[in-house]
Every structure is written in structure tokens, then in C-alpha cells.
Design an enzyme around this catalytic site. Structure first.
Site, mmCIF file in Angstrom:
data_model
loop_
_atom_site.group_PDB
_atom_site.id
_atom_site.type_symbol
_atom_site.label_atom_id
_atom_site.label_comp_id
_atom_site.label_asym_id
_atom_site.label_seq_id
_atom_site.Cartn_x
_atom_site.Cartn_y
_atom_site.Cartn_z
ATOM 1 N N ALA A 160 -31.019 -99.417 64.675
ATOM 2 C CA ALA A 160 -29.947 -98.527 65.134
ATOM 3 C C ALA A 160 -29.871 -98.612 66.649
ATOM 4 O O ALA A 160 -30.853 -98.357 67.347
ATOM 5 C CB ALA A 160 -30.226 -97.094 64.709
ATOM 6 N N GLU A 161 -28.699 -98.966 67.150
ATOM 7 C CA GLU A 161 -28.484 -99.128 68.587
ATOM 8 C C GLU A 161 -27.753 -97.902 69.140
ATOM 9 O O GLU A 161 -26.850 -97.372 68.503
ATOM 10 C CB GLU A 161 -27.629 -100.371 68.825
ATOM 11 N N GLY A 162 -28.161 -97.468 70.327
ATOM 12 C CA GLY A 162 -27.414 -96.412 71.022
ATOM 13 C C GLY A 162 -27.780 -95.004 70.631
ATOM 14 O O GLY A 162 -26.951 -94.104 70.733
#
Length: 103
Positions: A57-59
Site C-alpha cells: 500500500a503506497e501513500g
């Protein structure tokens, strides 16, 4: 319907040797408030798990996002909540164990 640039055809999951699916921050940013985004992210993680692919999961920027990401079973998380972006030299000084993983 026009597809935006940067889209990824699902055929890549079948045809390429994919180790990790990275879920873009555009999906993560509204995962707390938007049930549709959360459902979509959940399906991506389930698909990855069924295919033996890890998920990232990015951000992630809030504790609420992190709680949902953990609940959904992501393998990896990145974002400002955990650490700001660092130059390579500073990153390796702060996290020397990264070098031992490559060996």
C-alpha cells in the site's frame, strides 16, 4: 471510454513474473471515507494473495488508513505516516539492515 495513462491490464498478472502488486496512493487516500475505494483495494489484496503475489500500500498518511491496510492484510506499507522520503545515503545510514537483505 478512454483509459487514463498509467493503467495496468490484468493480463500482466498472468503473463509477467510479478512478485508484488503496489496499490497506488490514489486508491489509499480515500479508503477511510469511500466504501467503494475500500472494496476495490480489498479485492486487489485478495486477488494478489490468491495468486501468491505480495501487496504493498503506497501513500499511507493517517492512522485510520493504516488500520484499514492492516485489516485488509497488506504485506507492505509505505507512506509519510511511517517515514518521509529519504536520499539513498540517509536511508542506508538509518536502516543498515537493508544492505543485508540484498546479500
Amino acid at each position: 471510454m478512454l483509459l487514463p495513462t498509467g493503467y495496468c491490464a490484468l493480463s500482466y498478472l498472468r503473463d509477467l513474473a510479478v512478485d508484488v502488486i503496489k496499490v497506488d496512493r490514489s486508491f489509499i487516500k480515500d479508503v477511510v471515507e469511500n466504501r467503494r475505494d475500500r472494496d476495490l483495494v480489498e479485492v486487489i489484496v485478495l486477488l494478489a494473495r490468491r495468486l501468491g503475489i505480495e501487496s504493498l500500500a503506497e501513500g499511507v498518511e493517517t492512522e485510520e488508513q493504516l488500520a484499514i491496510i492492516r485489516e485488509l492484510g497488506f504485506n507492505y506499507v509505505q507512506g509519510f505516516l511511517l517515514e518521509r522520503p529519504l536520499p539513498e545515503e540517509e536511508l542506508l545510514l538509518k536502516y543498515p539492515e537493508i544492505l543485508s537483505r540484498d546479500s
